[in-house]
Design an enzyme around this catalytic site. Sequence first.
Site, PDB file in Angstrom:
ATOM      1  N   LYS A  27      48.215  39.104  44.092  1.00 22.05           N
ATOM      2  CA  LYS A  27      47.082  40.494  44.097  1.00 22.05           C
ATOM      3  C   LYS A  27      45.667  39.732  44.372  1.00 22.05           C
ATOM      4  CE  LYS A  27      49.952  43.403  41.336  1.00 22.05           C
ATOM      5  NZ  LYS A  27      50.438  43.802  39.830  1.00 22.05           N
ATOM      6  N   GLN A  85      48.991  43.063  33.642  1.00 17.66           N
ATOM      7  CA  GLN A  85      50.253  43.027  34.276  1.00 17.66           C
ATOM      8  C   GLN A  85      51.487  43.000  33.220  1.00 17.66           C
ATOM      9  OE1 GLN A  85      50.837  42.341  37.706  1.00 17.66           O
ATOM     10  NE2 GLN A  85      53.020  42.404  37.450  1.00 17.66           N
ATOM     11  N   ASP A 125      46.053  50.948  38.302  1.00 15.51           N
ATOM     12  CA  ASP A 125      47.629  51.068  38.599  1.00 15.51           C
ATOM     13  C   ASP A 125      48.099  52.595  38.314  1.00 15.51           C
ATOM     14  OD1 ASP A 125      48.935  48.823  38.586  1.00 15.51           O
ATOM     15  OD2 ASP A 125      48.553  48.140  36.650  1.00 15.51           O
TER      16      ASP A 125
HETATM   17  N1  GUN Z   1      54.877  44.994  36.770  1.00 16.40           N
HETATM   18  C1  GUN Z   1      55.610  45.439  37.555  1.00 16.40           C
HETATM   19  N2  GUN Z   1      54.949  46.316  38.471  1.00 16.40           N
HETATM   20  C2  GUN Z   1      53.744  46.364  38.133  1.00 16.40           C
HETATM   21  C3  GUN Z   1      52.696  47.238  38.764  1.00 16.40           C
HETATM   22  O1  GUN Z   1      52.685  47.976  39.633  1.00 16.40           O
HETATM   23  N3  GUN Z   1      51.415  46.998  37.715  1.00 16.40           N
HETATM   24  C4  GUN Z   1      51.418  46.219  36.626  1.00 16.40           C
HETATM   25  N4  GUN Z   1      50.402  46.247  36.069  1.00 16.40           N
HETATM   26  N5  GUN Z   1      52.574  45.874  36.146  1.00 16.40           N
HETATM   27  C5  GUN Z   1      53.763  45.736  36.987  1.00 16.40           C
END
Ligand code: GUN
Length: 290
Positions: A52, A96, A119
């Site tokens: 990211k 995350q 998100d």
């Molecule tokens: N863990 C797995 N997929 C995601 C996501 O799309 N966003 C976040 N914050 N954590 C994750």
Amino acid sequence: MILIDGKATSEQIKKEIAQEVLLRKEKGLKIPHLAAIIIGNDGASMTYVNSKVKSCMQVGFNSTLIELPENTTEEQLLHEINILNLDKDIDGFIVQLPLPHHIDEQKIIMAIDPLKDVDGFHPVNVGKMTLELPTLLPATPYGIMELLERYQISTSGKNIVVIGRSHIVGRPMSILLSQKRKTGDATVILTHSRTQNLIDYTQKADIIIAALGKAEFLTGEMVKQGVVIIDVGITRIEDNSKKQGYRLAGDVHFESVSKKASYITPVPGGVGPMTIAMLLKNTLNTCLMK
Ligand code: GUN
């Protein structure tokens, strides 16, 4: 069979975003700034977060990575979130997931300013999405919609079976695809671990979204000829013939299912890179909304 190339599509989207960022720079407008909080050192989570951050650089965004130790308390995490909520330079941020067990995930999500929740996990944004109001869509379902649209796969009137009811993928996917919208108007069946005779549903499906998190679960005999397959799963399977000691597998048994599919996403290189591209798109959108 057409392979849905999520890697190439995500690169194209990132190119489009980079162009917008350049235009913003020329006009003296604010450069989007995404922050990510990661707790502990889970290998898969660190890989995702690092991708990211790398993607932010690629499109010209500013990015901030906040790494906290595994023993961070809920209060300390809430404090960090509050700082990001108040920081005017941060347009959006993510925490995350999964979080360590001693931290209440829902409490953390609720603490994020919905306007910075790139998100799309905050109840305000989930509510807006459900009511078809403009909002930040969760990145993985948003990425899947974008893949279907860019590959001109029609969903209108189609039987779509979603496997898995997670808050991040299955549930929002089922809501979006059933809505009156461009990539929508489908008859959606949301299946899960308590579904009886799953095969009865999957064999009738025109499109299957597999998001249950079980490696190579969906096999060739479970699908009909010509089915469209979107594989959201990504599991590390021990494999000593590989340098890293593992290989990545999706929720779909690619070898048998791809023989019957008209379109299929690979793992890796399918849905995964799209999630990151749509996270960037959401961050750009928060900037445009100001
Ligand atoms: N863990 C797995 N997929 C995601 C996501 O799309 N966003 C976040 N914050 N954590 C994750």
